[in-house]
Write a protein that holds these residues in place. Structure first.
Motif, mmCIF file in Angstrom:
data_model
loop_
_atom_site.group_PDB
_atom_site.id
_atom_site.type_symbol
_atom_site.label_atom_id
_atom_site.label_comp_id
_atom_site.label_asym_id
_atom_site.label_seq_id
_atom_site.Cartn_x
_atom_site.Cartn_y
_atom_site.Cartn_z
ATOM 1 N N LEU A 216 -11.730 50.609 -141.911
ATOM 2 C CA LEU A 216 -12.185 49.295 -141.747
ATOM 3 C C LEU A 216 -13.561 49.378 -140.876
ATOM 4 N N LYS A 217 -14.647 49.575 -141.839
ATOM 5 C CA LYS A 217 -15.898 49.787 -141.309
ATOM 6 C C LYS A 217 -16.536 48.553 -140.553
ATOM 7 N N GLY A 218 -16.938 48.868 -139.310
ATOM 8 C CA GLY A 218 -17.553 47.896 -138.430
ATOM 9 C C GLY A 218 -16.516 46.917 -137.780
ATOM 10 N N LYS A 219 -15.154 47.138 -137.893
ATOM 11 C CA LYS A 219 -14.166 46.375 -137.338
ATOM 12 C C LYS A 219 -13.728 47.219 -135.983
ATOM 13 N N THR A 220 -14.105 46.744 -134.722
ATOM 14 C CA THR A 220 -13.612 47.254 -133.649
ATOM 15 C C THR A 220 -12.333 46.591 -132.895
ATOM 16 N N ILE A 221 -11.533 47.265 -132.441
ATOM 17 C CA ILE A 221 -10.391 46.953 -131.797
ATOM 18 C C ILE A 221 -10.209 47.549 -130.417
ATOM 19 N N GLY A 222 -9.532 47.227 -129.407
ATOM 20 C CA GLY A 222 -9.445 47.853 -128.235
ATOM 21 C C GLY A 222 -8.132 48.760 -128.110
ATOM 22 N N TRP A 223 -7.016 47.833 -128.684
ATOM 23 C CA TRP A 223 -5.700 48.992 -128.431
ATOM 24 C C TRP A 223 -5.131 48.931 -129.802
ATOM 25 N N PRO A 224 -4.127 49.873 -129.844
ATOM 26 C CA PRO A 224 -3.493 49.881 -131.214
ATOM 27 C C PRO A 224 -2.717 48.458 -131.718
ATOM 28 N N ARG A 225 -2.834 48.303 -132.947
ATOM 29 C CA ARG A 225 -2.265 46.999 -133.437
ATOM 30 C C ARG A 225 -1.403 47.402 -134.666
ATOM 31 N N GLY A 226 -0.857 46.301 -135.156
ATOM 32 C CA GLY A 226 0.327 46.574 -136.209
ATOM 33 C C GLY A 226 0.696 45.416 -136.813
ATOM 34 N N GLU A 227 1.009 45.588 -138.133
ATOM 35 C CA GLU A 227 1.486 44.564 -138.964
ATOM 36 C C GLU A 227 2.929 44.845 -139.485
ATOM 37 N N SER A 228 3.906 44.079 -139.535
ATOM 38 C CA SER A 228 5.150 44.198 -140.343
ATOM 39 C C SER A 228 5.424 43.144 -141.074
ATOM 40 N N GLU A 229 6.509 43.036 -141.726
ATOM 41 C CA GLU A 229 6.852 41.852 -142.932
ATOM 42 C C GLU A 229 6.772 40.532 -142.171
ATOM 43 N N THR A 230 7.394 40.617 -140.592
ATOM 44 C CA THR A 230 7.429 39.617 -140.021
ATOM 45 C C THR A 230 6.593 39.095 -139.001
ATOM 46 N N HIS A 231 5.564 40.072 -138.265
ATOM 47 C CA HIS A 231 5.094 40.012 -137.167
ATOM 48 C C HIS A 231 3.587 40.531 -137.256
ATOM 49 N N LEU A 232 2.793 40.271 -136.471
ATOM 50 C CA LEU A 232 1.541 40.816 -135.916
ATOM 51 C C LEU A 232 1.653 41.253 -134.551
ATOM 52 N N PHE A 233 1.224 42.446 -134.364
ATOM 53 C CA PHE A 233 1.553 42.936 -132.899
ATOM 54 C C PHE A 233 0.645 44.018 -132.269
ATOM 55 N N CYS A 234 0.549 43.865 -130.929
ATOM 56 C CA CYS A 234 -0.550 44.724 -130.334
ATOM 57 C C CYS A 234 0.215 45.581 -129.254
ATOM 58 N N ILE A 235 0.019 46.854 -129.046
ATOM 59 C CA ILE A 235 0.572 47.775 -127.974
ATOM 60 C C ILE A 235 -0.399 48.035 -126.877
ATOM 61 N N GLY A 236 0.132 47.952 -125.567
ATOM 62 C CA GLY A 236 -0.583 48.228 -124.441
ATOM 63 C C GLY A 236 0.181 49.489 -123.944
ATOM 64 N N ASN A 237 -0.850 50.548 -123.454
ATOM 65 C CA ASN A 237 -0.157 51.616 -122.811
ATOM 66 C C ASN A 237 -0.827 51.889 -121.495
ATOM 67 N N ALA A 238 0.019 51.805 -120.472
ATOM 68 C CA ALA A 238 -0.344 52.077 -119.029
ATOM 69 C C ALA A 238 0.966 51.961 -118.347
ATOM 70 N N ARG A 239 0.640 52.392 -116.803
ATOM 71 C CA ARG A 239 1.718 52.124 -115.864
ATOM 72 C C ARG A 239 0.698 51.683 -114.593
ATOM 73 N N PRO A 240 1.224 50.748 -114.020
ATOM 74 C CA PRO A 240 2.794 49.944 -114.032
ATOM 75 C C PRO A 240 2.972 49.324 -115.283
ATOM 76 N N LEU A 241 4.121 48.759 -115.577
ATOM 77 C CA LEU A 241 4.597 48.163 -116.582
ATOM 78 C C LEU A 241 3.771 46.636 -116.896
ATOM 79 N N ASP A 242 3.278 46.190 -115.626
ATOM 80 C CA ASP A 242 2.770 45.047 -116.025
ATOM 81 C C ASP A 242 1.180 45.086 -116.480
ATOM 82 N N GLN A 243 0.501 46.218 -116.221
ATOM 83 C CA GLN A 243 -0.668 46.937 -116.670
ATOM 84 C C GLN A 243 -0.502 46.886 -118.330
#
Length: 301
Positions: A216-243
């Motif tokens: 996807l040329k020129g589309k910039t995102i910050g963190w992994p994203r995903g699309e399933s049959e039912t949802h759009l989602f984003c994944i954050g990776n860090a510690r502690p859990l709240d971050q």
């Protein structure tokens, strides 16, 4: 559009700027396989060092920093009849007094037959336990920025060892391209796993995998994203859990503003009443949290 059949001969225990094993183009499909987290292949032979050895990396022509790499997970099929897990909860997921009383962990073998996963030698309390197989990749992603090579034990903006059980066949995952060619790695197959990977493993297994790439040329995102049959989602990776939760929530806020034209207030009102969270991993050096919005809600926009 080309279909590539690739048989790996070398594996890496870091995700980084390794020599590409194959150059592929936007729209190409790859059919390949992975070994399990200990480096055991489809026949149970040790062919790689333990610690989530990766198949790849695959160089995607035209992918440049600032683009997004879309990986359509078309199929992930266990290619042997057994997997393994640790046997005891991780000490950090229970109270300290409970952790001190836990027995030593052992490697436990599970039978993986068609769509069922069950213990090879069940104790009396688990003799009737049969789980539906739900294969997914525990660790995959693109090379990090600035020439880094990061251990497959952990995760970050580039993806990595997220261990999210929702990354199953039919899902499309989006990664920020951080280096030329993206350099896509994949491995750490699981036949099934609960939320959090709270014993430190899923049912670890080798997989046959088929995926298709898009740039996807020129589309910039910050963190992994995903699309399933039912949802759009984003994944954050860090510690502690709240971050990790903050990263995932911030990425969803950006998605709703950029892709749906919502204002901060509109996105906040929607997320406040419709958002869903999953704790993907609380065992690895970086924890993983998934922020989800149902497509049924988004269809109203």
């Amino acid at each position: 559009m080309t279909v590539h059949h690739f048989q790996p001969e070398i594996y890496y225990n870091t995700i980084g700027g390794h020599q590409p094993v194959l150059k592929i183009a936007d729209g190409d499909t790859v059919v390949t396989n992975t070994v399990d987290a200990r480096g055991w292949d489809h026949s149970g032979e040790s062919v790689a060092g333990r610690g989530n050895p990766m198949t790849g990396p695959f160089y995607v022509e035209g992918a440049q920093p600032g683009d997004t790499l879309a990986i359509q997970l078309e199929s992930m099929t266990p290619n042997r009849g057994w997997g393994w897990t640790s046997s005891v909860l991780a000490p950090n997921v229970v109270d300290p007094t409970a952790a001190a009383a836990l027995p030593p962990s052992e490697i436990t073998r599970w039978s993986v037959q068609e769509d069922l996963v069950f213990l090879e030698k069940p104790t009396s309390g688990l003799v009737n336990l049969k789980l539906k197989a739900s294969p997914f990749l525990g660790c995959f992603g693109v090379a990090p920025s600035r020439g880094q090579a990061i251990s497959t034990a952990t995760s970050g903006v580039y993806g990595g060892n997220m261990d999210y059980k929702g990354l199953v066949s039919g899902v499309t995952v989006y990664f920020p391209v951080l280096s030329e060619g993206a350099l896509f790695h994949l491995g750490d197959g699981h036949a099934v796993q609960g939320c959090g990977e709270i014993v430190g493993t899923g049912v670890e297994i080798s997989l046959d995998v088929r995926f298709t790439v898009r740039v996807l040329k020129g589309k910039t995102i910050g963190w992994p994203r995903g699309e399933s049959e039912t949802h759009l989602f984003c994944i954050g990776n860090a510690r502690p859990l709240d971050q990790a939760l903050q990263h995932a929530t911030t990425e969803m806020l950006s998605l709703l503003k950029e892709d749906y034209g919502l204002t901060d207030s509109e996105a906040s009102l929607l997320m406040g009443q419709a958002v869903e969270y999953e704790v993907a991993n609380v065992f690895n050096p970086a924890y993983s949290v998934v922020c989800k919005v149902p497509k049924a809600v988004l269809s109203m926009l």
